[in-house]
Design a protein around this motif. Sequence first.
Motif, PDB file in Angstrom:
ATOM      1  N   THR A   1      14.945 -95.679 -18.633  1.00 63.77           N
ATOM      2  CA  THR A   1      13.795 -96.531 -18.900  1.00 63.77           C
ATOM      3  C   THR A   1      12.561 -95.648 -18.745  1.00 63.77           C
ATOM      4  OG1 THR A   1      13.468 -97.191 -16.587  1.00 63.77           O
ATOM      5  CG2 THR A   1      15.030 -98.502 -17.900  1.00 63.77           C
ATOM      6  N   ALA A   2      11.385 -96.263 -18.744  1.00 62.81           N
ATOM      7  CA  ALA A   2      10.162 -95.477 -18.605  1.00 62.81           C
ATOM      8  C   ALA A   2      10.111 -94.733 -17.281  1.00 62.81           C
ATOM      9  CB  ALA A   2       8.948 -96.385 -18.746  1.00 62.81           C
ATOM     10  N   ASN A   3      10.712 -95.298 -16.241  1.00 61.48           N
ATOM     11  CA  ASN A   3      10.601 -94.716 -14.901  1.00 61.48           C
ATOM     12  C   ASN A   3      11.938 -94.364 -14.264  1.00 61.48           C
ATOM     13  OD1 ASN A   3       7.697 -95.032 -14.783  1.00 61.48           O
ATOM     14  ND2 ASN A   3       8.068 -97.215 -14.506  1.00 61.48           N
ATOM     15  N   THR A   4      13.037 -94.481 -15.002  1.00 61.10           N
ATOM     16  CA  THR A   4      14.353 -94.152 -14.450  1.00 61.10           C
ATOM     17  C   THR A   4      15.169 -93.352 -15.450  1.00 61.10           C
ATOM     18  OG1 THR A   4      15.459 -96.153 -15.258  1.00 61.10           O
ATOM     19  CG2 THR A   4      14.362 -96.284 -13.091  1.00 61.10           C
ATOM     20  N   HIS A   5      16.134 -92.626 -14.930  1.00 61.44           N
ATOM     21  CA  HIS A   5      17.031 -91.832 -15.776  1.00 61.44           C
ATOM     22  C   HIS A   5      18.356 -91.696 -15.031  1.00 61.44           C
ATOM     23  CE1 HIS A   5      17.864 -87.684 -17.859  1.00 61.44           C
ATOM     24  NE2 HIS A   5      18.678 -88.638 -18.292  1.00 61.44           N
ATOM     25  N   ASN A   6      19.440 -92.145 -15.654  1.00 59.20           N
ATOM     26  CA  ASN A   6      20.759 -92.092 -15.038  1.00 59.20           C
ATOM     27  C   ASN A   6      21.742 -91.421 -15.980  1.00 59.20           C
ATOM     28  OD1 ASN A   6      19.407 -94.957 -14.359  1.00 59.20           O
ATOM     29  ND2 ASN A   6      20.476 -94.221 -12.562  1.00 59.20           N
ATOM     30  N   PHE A   7      22.595 -90.569 -15.418  1.00 61.53           N
ATOM     31  CA  PHE A   7      23.678 -89.988 -16.195  1.00 61.53           C
ATOM     32  C   PHE A   7      24.766 -89.522 -15.245  1.00 61.53           C
ATOM     33  CE2 PHE A   7      20.708 -86.574 -15.274  1.00 61.53           C
ATOM     34  CZ  PHE A   7      21.502 -85.485 -14.956  1.00 61.53           C
ATOM     35  N   SER A   8      25.931 -89.208 -15.795  1.00 59.98           N
ATOM     36  CA  SER A   8      27.058 -88.748 -14.992  1.00 59.98           C
ATOM     37  C   SER A   8      27.554 -87.411 -15.512  1.00 59.98           C
ATOM     38  CB  SER A   8      28.208 -89.762 -15.034  1.00 59.98           C
ATOM     39  OG  SER A   8      27.812 -91.011 -14.491  1.00 59.98           O
ATOM     40  N   LEU A   9      27.935 -86.536 -14.582  1.00 60.51           N
ATOM     41  CA  LEU A   9      28.592 -85.268 -14.898  1.00 60.51           C
ATOM     42  C   LEU A   9      30.050 -85.422 -14.511  1.00 60.51           C
ATOM     43  CD1 LEU A   9      25.822 -82.950 -13.433  1.00 60.51           C
ATOM     44  CD2 LEU A   9      26.358 -83.214 -15.857  1.00 60.51           C
ATOM     45  N   VAL A  10      30.933 -85.295 -15.506  1.00 59.76           N
ATOM     46  CA  VAL A  10      32.327 -85.690 -15.306  1.00 59.76           C
ATOM     47  C   VAL A  10      33.274 -84.576 -15.745  1.00 59.76           C
ATOM     48  CG1 VAL A  10      34.099 -87.390 -15.903  1.00 59.76           C
ATOM     49  CG2 VAL A  10      31.701 -88.102 -15.685  1.00 59.76           C
ATOM     50  N   ASN A  11      34.267 -84.290 -14.911  1.00 59.89           N
ATOM     51  CA  ASN A  11      35.413 -83.479 -15.325  1.00 59.89           C
ATOM     52  C   ASN A  11      36.671 -84.177 -14.815  1.00 59.89           C
ATOM     53  OD1 ASN A  11      35.883 -82.739 -12.649  1.00 59.89           O
ATOM     54  ND2 ASN A  11      35.104 -80.663 -12.866  1.00 59.89           N
ATOM     55  N   PRO A  12      37.870 -83.662 -15.062  1.00 60.04           N
ATOM     56  CA  PRO A  12      39.089 -84.383 -14.661  1.00 60.04           C
ATOM     57  C   PRO A  12      39.183 -84.687 -13.176  1.00 60.04           C
ATOM     58  CG  PRO A  12      39.633 -82.722 -16.282  1.00 60.04           C
ATOM     59  CD  PRO A  12      38.201 -82.493 -15.928  1.00 60.04           C
ATOM     60  N   ASP A  13      38.508 -83.880 -12.328  1.00 58.93           N
ATOM     61  CA  ASP A  13      38.627 -84.069 -10.877  1.00 58.93           C
ATOM     62  C   ASP A  13      37.396 -84.660 -10.214  1.00 58.93           C
ATOM     63  OD1 ASP A  13      41.211 -82.815 -10.843  1.00 58.93           O
ATOM     64  OD2 ASP A  13      40.183 -80.876 -11.011  1.00 58.93           O
TER      65      ASP A  13
END
Length: 266
Positions: free
Chosen positions: A51-63
């Motif tokens: 959003t204008a004031n938030t940022h979410n993401f995930s860093l994913v590998n098998p483990d």
Amino acid sequence: MKILNKTMISVLCSSLLAAGPVRFINPTNSYAAESDVENNTGFNVENSTSTANTHNFSLVNPDTNIDVDIKYTDNTVTVTTITNGAEEHTFTYNQSNGFALLDGKIMNLEINEPDFVIDSEETLSPQISLFATPSDKPVFVSPGNISFSESVDSVGKVVAVITGAVVLAKMIGVTLPKKLIETKVQDALTLIGLGSAIALNTMSGSFTYGLYRTKDKFYTGYPGSVNSYQYKFRYQDMAVNASLLGKTMNINFSEVGSWWFQSKPM
């Protein structure tokens, strides 16, 4: 006009915002189109939302799954990482009290502001032609950096520190595209070659940038003032450099900020 270079430990670094150049023309940054970054890391970027004031993401590998949550307010920037739904780390910079914290402890953070140096009277007061089009060719003025050194013992804490260093660009008025933040953090894990667990080590590095001005002075839009013609300034040459476990990373940003005037005409 010269603003002396200041070196400040974390407890004083709020002056970067409070004492920075007066930007009477909106310095909202414009950027080139985001470049595609080849995904050659064991971690993939997933679940990206913002959003204008938030940022979410995930860093994913098998483990490993590292959820990254970034929040901005008028006075703070906060980065929280949660690894595999359990291990949590938080980086916070608070403009109001000037502290940078990692998991509630004062972080070893140092800010070096660029000098607004004009080298000669000829450069300070050049002859201005009313008929010539002024040149906005960038001319290097001086460097700046935000350096850090912190003990880390997990990949989640490393991600919190790296992401925190990158988003501190916002403290100098440079807002990086959200997708770019994701890919640069992903690239950092690739370059350092981290797994899901590491022994206690010191991670040191810096966010570096350069202050540039236009070759010529431009009309500010304030007729009759003694300094109605001024140089425009902007930040560019941004990069994150860090070392950990005997490995180094050097990630450059091709983005540049928009031009702004240093002071309001009088």
